[in-house]
Design a protein around this motif. Structure first.
Motif, PDB file in Angstrom:
ATOM      1  N   GLU A 199       9.431  -2.797  17.141  1.00 19.43           N
ATOM      2  CA  GLU A 199       9.830  -3.274  15.814  1.00 19.43           C
ATOM      3  C   GLU A 199       8.642  -3.718  14.995  1.00 19.43           C
ATOM      4  OE1 GLU A 199      12.302  -6.322  17.121  1.00 19.43           O
ATOM      5  OE2 GLU A 199      14.110  -5.376  17.115  1.00 19.43           O
ATOM      6  N   MET A 200       7.730  -4.254  15.756  1.00 22.37           N
ATOM      7  CA  MET A 200       6.513  -4.885  15.005  1.00 22.37           C
ATOM      8  C   MET A 200       5.643  -3.377  14.497  1.00 22.37           C
ATOM      9  SD  MET A 200       6.836  -7.826  15.092  1.00 22.37           S
ATOM     10  CE  MET A 200       8.871  -7.621  15.246  1.00 22.37           C
ATOM     11  N   SER A 201       5.707  -2.396  15.159  1.00 24.24           N
ATOM     12  CA  SER A 201       5.007  -1.168  14.600  1.00 24.24           C
ATOM     13  C   SER A 201       5.686  -0.894  13.246  1.00 24.24           C
ATOM     14  CB  SER A 201       5.156  -0.158  15.645  1.00 24.24           C
ATOM     15  OG  SER A 201       6.108   0.490  15.504  1.00 24.24           O
ATOM     16  N   ILE A 202       6.954  -1.009  12.996  1.00 23.49           N
ATOM     17  CA  ILE A 202       7.666  -0.783  12.060  1.00 23.49           C
ATOM     18  C   ILE A 202       7.275  -1.620  11.033  1.00 23.49           C
ATOM     19  CG2 ILE A 202       9.834  -0.475  10.797  1.00 23.49           C
ATOM     20  CD1 ILE A 202      10.970   0.771  13.654  1.00 23.49           C
ATOM     21  N   LEU A 203       7.029  -3.026  11.270  1.00 30.40           N
ATOM     22  CA  LEU A 203       6.625  -3.923  10.289  1.00 30.40           C
ATOM     23  C   LEU A 203       5.245  -3.605   9.722  1.00 30.40           C
ATOM     24  CD1 LEU A 203       7.587  -6.421   8.827  1.00 30.40           C
ATOM     25  CD2 LEU A 203       6.637  -7.666  10.804  1.00 30.40           C
ATOM     26  N   TYR A 204       4.550  -3.394  10.719  1.00 30.89           N
ATOM     27  CA  TYR A 204       2.999  -2.905  10.415  1.00 30.89           C
ATOM     28  C   TYR A 204       3.140  -1.938   9.324  1.00 30.89           C
ATOM     29  CZ  TYR A 204       0.276  -5.530  13.595  1.00 30.89           C
ATOM     30  OH  TYR A 204      -0.653  -6.531  14.096  1.00 30.89           O
ATOM     31  N   LYS A 205       3.871  -0.782   9.773  1.00 30.27           N
ATOM     32  CA  LYS A 205       3.879   0.586   8.939  1.00 30.27           C
ATOM     33  C   LYS A 205       4.324   0.063   7.525  1.00 30.27           C
ATOM     34  CE  LYS A 205       5.317   4.967  10.412  1.00 30.27           C
ATOM     35  NZ  LYS A 205       6.302   5.818  11.512  1.00 30.27           N
ATOM     36  N   ILE A 206       5.503  -0.707   7.503  1.00 26.66           N
ATOM     37  CA  ILE A 206       5.832  -0.937   6.171  1.00 26.66           C
ATOM     38  C   ILE A 206       4.771  -1.720   5.273  1.00 26.66           C
ATOM     39  CG2 ILE A 206       7.542  -2.419   4.892  1.00 26.66           C
ATOM     40  CD1 ILE A 206       9.535  -1.801   7.206  1.00 26.66           C
ATOM     41  N   THR A 207       4.153  -2.927   5.839  1.00 26.96           N
ATOM     42  CA  THR A 207       3.307  -3.489   5.198  1.00 26.96           C
ATOM     43  C   THR A 207       2.040  -2.583   4.745  1.00 26.96           C
ATOM     44  OG1 THR A 207       2.611  -4.272   7.179  1.00 26.96           O
ATOM     45  CG2 THR A 207       3.840  -5.808   5.970  1.00 26.96           C
ATOM     46  N   LYS A 208       1.610  -1.630   5.792  1.00 30.51           N
ATOM     47  CA  LYS A 208       0.751  -0.984   5.685  1.00 30.51           C
ATOM     48  C   LYS A 208       1.167   0.166   4.308  1.00 30.51           C
ATOM     49  CE  LYS A 208      -2.398   2.360   7.570  1.00 30.51           C
ATOM     50  NZ  LYS A 208      -2.292   3.407   8.527  1.00 30.51           N
ATOM     51  N   GLN A 209       2.225   0.787   4.456  1.00 28.79           N
ATOM     52  CA  GLN A 209       2.625   1.492   3.392  1.00 28.79           C
ATOM     53  C   GLN A 209       2.524   0.860   1.997  1.00 28.79           C
ATOM     54  OE1 GLN A 209       5.609   4.336   3.790  1.00 28.79           O
ATOM     55  NE2 GLN A 209       5.145   4.771   5.925  1.00 28.79           N
ATOM     56  N   ALA A 210       3.302  -0.331   2.005  1.00 26.06           N
ATOM     57  CA  ALA A 210       3.318  -0.936   0.816  1.00 26.06           C
ATOM     58  C   ALA A 210       1.935  -1.586   0.249  1.00 26.06           C
ATOM     59  CB  ALA A 210       4.260  -2.476   1.153  1.00 26.06           C
ATOM     60  N   SER A 211       1.053  -1.739   1.130  1.00 25.58           N
ATOM     61  CA  SER A 211      -0.191  -2.239   0.586  1.00 25.58           C
ATOM     62  C   SER A 211      -0.937  -0.937   0.059  1.00 25.58           C
ATOM     63  CB  SER A 211      -0.876  -3.115   1.573  1.00 25.58           C
ATOM     64  OG  SER A 211      -1.593  -2.230   2.427  1.00 25.58           O
ATOM     65  N   SER A 212      -0.854   0.145   0.720  1.00 27.18           N
ATOM     66  CA  SER A 212      -1.577   1.276   0.183  1.00 27.18           C
ATOM     67  C   SER A 212      -0.891   1.871  -0.814  1.00 27.18           C
ATOM     68  CB  SER A 212      -1.530   2.347   1.529  1.00 27.18           C
ATOM     69  OG  SER A 212      -0.251   3.116   1.467  1.00 27.18           O
ATOM     70  N   ALA A 213       0.368   1.791  -1.037  1.00 26.85           N
ATOM     71  CA  ALA A 213       1.059   2.084  -2.259  1.00 26.85           C
ATOM     72  C   ALA A 213       0.518   1.181  -3.474  1.00 26.85           C
ATOM     73  CB  ALA A 213       2.432   1.996  -2.276  1.00 26.85           C
ATOM     74  N   VAL A 214       0.243   0.059  -3.261  1.00 26.02           N
ATOM     75  CA  VAL A 214      -0.028  -1.103  -4.230  1.00 26.02           C
ATOM     76  C   VAL A 214      -1.578  -0.745  -4.567  1.00 26.02           C
ATOM     77  CG1 VAL A 214      -0.492  -3.213  -4.882  1.00 26.02           C
ATOM     78  CG2 VAL A 214       1.599  -2.711  -3.860  1.00 26.02           C
ATOM     79  N   SER A 215      -2.294  -0.335  -3.277  1.00 25.81           N
ATOM     80  CA  SER A 215      -3.858  -0.148  -3.839  1.00 25.81           C
ATOM     81  C   SER A 215      -3.869   1.088  -4.396  1.00 25.81           C
ATOM     82  CB  SER A 215      -4.390   0.213  -2.331  1.00 25.81           C
ATOM     83  OG  SER A 215      -4.310  -0.868  -1.440  1.00 25.81           O
ATOM     84  N   SER A 216      -3.380   2.167  -4.224  1.00 24.29           N
ATOM     85  CA  SER A 216      -3.447   3.372  -5.042  1.00 24.29           C
ATOM     86  C   SER A 216      -2.663   3.303  -6.568  1.00 24.29           C
ATOM     87  CB  SER A 216      -2.913   4.732  -4.336  1.00 24.29           C
ATOM     88  OG  SER A 216      -1.353   4.463  -4.253  1.00 24.29           O
ATOM     89  N   LEU A 217      -1.782   2.627  -6.488  1.00 28.81           N
ATOM     90  CA  LEU A 217      -1.252   2.053  -7.937  1.00 28.81           C
ATOM     91  C   LEU A 217      -2.438   1.362  -8.601  1.00 28.81           C
ATOM     92  CD1 LEU A 217       1.659   2.881  -9.117  1.00 28.81           C
ATOM     93  CD2 LEU A 217       2.496   0.449  -8.772  1.00 28.81           C
ATOM     94  N   GLN A 218      -2.623   0.242  -8.124  1.00 33.80           N
ATOM     95  CA  GLN A 218      -3.878  -0.474  -8.623  1.00 33.80           C
ATOM     96  C   GLN A 218      -5.097   0.501  -9.197  1.00 33.80           C
ATOM     97  OE1 GLN A 218      -5.027  -3.675  -5.879  1.00 33.80           O
ATOM     98  NE2 GLN A 218      -4.138  -5.192  -7.577  1.00 33.80           N
ATOM     99  N   GLU A 219      -5.350   1.369  -8.238  1.00 35.87           N
ATOM    100  CA  GLU A 219      -6.486   2.228  -8.628  1.00 35.87           C
ATOM    101  C   GLU A 219      -6.136   3.162  -9.995  1.00 35.87           C
ATOM    102  OE1 GLU A 219      -8.628   5.524  -5.914  1.00 35.87           O
ATOM    103  OE2 GLU A 219      -8.383   3.613  -5.179  1.00 35.87           O
ATOM    104  N   VAL A 220      -5.039   3.540  -9.872  1.00 33.93           N
ATOM    105  CA  VAL A 220      -4.605   4.454 -10.955  1.00 33.93           C
ATOM    106  C   VAL A 220      -4.441   3.764 -12.273  1.00 33.93           C
ATOM    107  CG1 VAL A 220      -2.463   5.751 -12.023  1.00 33.93           C
ATOM    108  CG2 VAL A 220      -3.143   6.009  -9.565  1.00 33.93           C
ATOM    109  N   VAL A 221      -3.926   2.263 -11.967  1.00 30.33           N
ATOM    110  CA  VAL A 221      -3.700   1.691 -13.130  1.00 30.33           C
ATOM    111  C   VAL A 221      -5.308   1.275 -13.741  1.00 30.33           C
ATOM    112  CG1 VAL A 221      -2.900  -0.728 -13.946  1.00 30.33           C
ATOM    113  CG2 VAL A 221      -1.487   0.973 -12.601  1.00 30.33           C
ATOM    114  N   SER A 222      -6.086   0.806 -12.833  1.00 28.84           N
ATOM    115  CA  SER A 222      -7.355   0.298 -13.400  1.00 28.84           C
ATOM    116  C   SER A 222      -8.114   1.525 -13.981  1.00 28.84           C
ATOM    117  CB  SER A 222      -8.250  -0.422 -12.288  1.00 28.84           C
ATOM    118  OG  SER A 222      -8.685   0.680 -11.197  1.00 28.84           O
TER     119      SER A 222
END
Lengths: 122, 579
Positions: B181-204
């Protein structure tokens, strides 16, 4: 008795055509080539009618008209302003005050013009 | 015989083996299916989370918002008493806790300490003096519950490679949070953060591009939020109104500098209130001309779609346009004197000469001179009038005028042209037309000039051009009125073009010419289309600008203008002036 018409027009060719056509119709014609000259001639020779151009050097037609109407000897004479449609705005006020009539040059043949002059002087 | 037994045994053995194998296989398959099903469920969950993330945040870069959504969704697949996160801000740490099942204050404090420790360890920094803003939600804290933290799981929140906080789940039960279960939690947070990161990059990147553009464009741009607080004011905007460059610029700086020239605040409020763009022309600021456009700014996606976020003011410097306009006006008055007067002379002189007795070829040549000078004069007049129409400087001076007299004079005026084109000109008057009606006689003369000269051009030899005038009474059938008055035109019962017309003076110029097709009629009164048609057909018939002038003049009289035609038979151009 023959009526006297003053033609005030800076364009010598146009003036010539007008003068000739009027003479042909038994008017006594005098001429002037700008407003200054026109004003002097009008006061001196007391014509029955003035054909007056608007855009002229030295003194334009509107200035001459205003000065003429200020003079005792220039209050009664009939004035037909010959104008280009572009200058209509300029003389609108003068026409409204009833100090002159007007004709748009390019809209009228010389024949009609002479006809109008005759009508005015009947 | 024994052979049979052997064979039978072999067959049974084979069947058994195959059966066993099959059974083994099937049970394996079952497990696989279960496993896959589980996997699929989790993937679908992940997808759902990420999708929800995207939709609910509306691409907002508010990381906290995103974490809220993750934690809010966790209970769907993980059991916990408390979920919480810590988020590092410049001056403080946000500590947000959601209590699912009541726990004690001690429980919360324990989590808090653990999280602080892990943050310190992750960032190698001492947070002991940092202010912690605690936000507690969910079930009540109950002091009697003495259950300690027995299961605990902690995930760092990483955005653009930087630890921005930690996310935690904790429970009073032992042995929860299996690795799977934890690996999934990891995955979700990781994906969410990478989504935010790339979004942030695009936006900046976009932000940088936008900033560079805003800094360099010549248009002054001011953006405000809903409360009219200025978000952006580019150098061009500051220059336009003459504000010194400074950091904290407010709407009142603009209000003060603009003074009575432009009510920026009022316009902003009006624009937001009415939810539409407002444009004000010819605002003079520091001796320059501006067109100022104020528009509301709306959110274009996400749940906030169409919500008004603020407004934007654009200062468009139209001084160069104004200069060109002045030049054009100078050019126009030049045309009046340098072109029109001599042309008028030529025309009048040739007209006088034409009346004299001359040899056949001489009078023919004079006719050419007359015709060509007339056409040129017409063109110059049209150009001047179209220029005036465009500049909005078209005025009419209405006065009581005799329409019949004017029409008769026009017929006379065009006698020479008509004679030359071997076309007859006739006039027809309704006996009901009043002696005087109120309109600008010179402008109507122009209208008639245009319509009559067109009619002559487009009429075959031996044809007829008829100028007609009619009094129309409101509510009457105009075709019947025309019939009674003896007016002939190409209007028919189907002509709806008059619509509801009040008492009007109707003038029609009818020719027996080539007529017009439907699609040509629709293009007649548009300047651009006229030019195009004239160019493409290479007609000698002129620019057609005259009709644009006609429409302008009739419109200025609040009248209407139209045309009815039959191809190869003739056309009627008509206009109606309200009386």
């Amino acid at each position: 008795m023959q009526k006297k018409v003053l033609v005030v027009e800076d364009d010598s060719k146009m003036r010539r055509v007008l003068v000739d056509e009027l003479k042909k119709n038994n008017f006594v014609v005098i001429e002037a080539e700008n407003g200054q000259e026109g004003l002097e001639t009008a006061l001196k020779d007391q014509p029955d009618l003035i054909l007056l151009d608007i855009t002229m050097p030295v003194m334009d037609g509107l200035t001459m008209l205003n000065k003429l109407r200020e003079e005792e000897g220039g209050k009664k004479v009939q004035v037909i302003v010959l104008t280009n449609s572009g200058d209509l705005g300029k003389i609108a006020e003068a026409v409204e005050r009833g100090i002159c009539s007007y004709l748009v040059k390019s809209d009228i043949t010389t024949e009609d013009l002479v006809g109008r002059v005759k009508k005015f002087l009947e | 015989m024994p052979d049979i037994f052997v064979t039978l045994a072999a067959v049974i053995a084979s069947i058994t083996i195959v059966g066993c194998f099959c059974y083994w296989k099937t049970s394996n398959l079952k497990k696989d299916v279960q496993k896959n099903e589980e996997k699929m469920k989790r993937s679908m969950y992940e997808l759902a989370i990420l999708k929800e993330l995207g939709e609910r945040t509306g691409y907002s870069l508010n990381v906290q918002n995103i974490i809220d959504i993750i934690t809010g969704s966790l209970r769907q697949f993980i059991d916990y008493s408390v979920t919480s996160y810590m988020f590092i801000e410049p001056e403080k740490i946000i500590f947000k806790i959601h209590v699912e099942k009541s726990v004690s204050r001690e429980f919360i404090n324990d989590i808090k300490n653990r999280m602080m420790n892990s943050l310190s360890a992750l960032l190698n920094k001492d947070f002991s003096v940092t202010h912690i803003e605690e936000i507690l939600s969910g079930a009540l804290l109950v002091e009697d519950i003495k259950e300690p933290v027995r299961s605990f799981f902690n995930i760092p929140l990483v955005i653009s490679g930087r630890v921005v906080g930690v996310l935690t789940i904790a429970d009073t039960k032992v042995g929860l949070y299996r690795e799977e279960e934890m690996s999934i939690l990891y995955k979700i947070t990781k994906q969410a953060s990478s989504a935010v990161s790339s979004l942030q990059e695009v936006v900046s990147t976009e932000q940088r591009k936008l900033n560079a553009m805003m800094e360099s464009i010549s248009e002054g741009v001011v953006m405000t939020d809903k409360d009219y607080k200025i978000m952006v004011a580019n150098p061009a905007a500051k220059n336009a109104v003459g504000i010194e460059s400074k950091d904290d610029i407010s709407i009142f700086d603009f209000v003060e500098k603009l003074g009575g020239k432009f009510d920026i605040k009022g316009k902003l409020e009006e624009s937001v209130k009415l939810d539409k763009s407002l444009s004000v022309d010819d605002v003079v600021i520091n001796e320059r001309f501006f067109q100022i456009v104020v528009s509301p700014v709306k959110s274009s996606f996400g749940i906030t779609k169409n919500e008004i976020l603020g407004a934007v003011v654009i200062f468009h410097d139209i001084t160069p346009m104004k200069e060109v306009e002045t030049m054009r006006q100078d050019f126009t008055s030049m045309m009046v004197h340098e072109l029109r007067s001599p042309l008028d002379n030529i025309k009048k002189i040739s007209e006088v000469l034409l009346k004299k007795k001359a040899s056949k070829s001489d009078s023919e040549y004079l006719g050419f001179v007359f015709q060509d000078s007339s056409q040129m004069l017409e063109l110059v007049n049209d150009l001047l009038d179209v220029a005036k129409l465009e500049a909005g400087k078209f005025e009419v001076y209405k006065q009581p005028s005799d329409v019949a007299q004017i029409i008769k004079e026009r017929a006379n005026f065009f006698k020479t042209s008509a004679k030359f084109a071997k076309v007859k000109i006739e006039t027809v008057f309704d006996k009901n037309i009043p002696e005087k009606t109120n309109f600008d006689p010179n402008r109507i003369v122009q209208v008639l000039n245009n319509l009559i000269s067109n009619a002559i051009k487009f009429t075959h030899k031996e044809g007829t051009v008829t100028i007609q005038a009619l009094l129309h009474k409101a509510g009457q059938d105009i075709n019947k009125e025309a019939e009674v008055a003896g007016i002939k035109w190409f209007l028919n019962k189907n002509s709806q073009s008059f619509g509801v017309l009040g008492d009007s003076l109707v003038v029609a110029v009818t020719d027996t010419g080539i007529g017009l097709s439907e699609d040509k009629i629709s293009q007649l009164f548009s300047k651009f289309k006229q030019f195009r048609a004239a160019m493409s057909e290479g007609e000698k018939k002129g620019t057609g600008l005259g009709l644009v002038v006609v429409k302008g003049i009739v419109d200025a009289h609040k009248g209407m203008v139209g045309v009815a035609s039959e191809e190869n038979t003739g056309s009627s151009f008509y206009f109606a002036l309200p009386i």
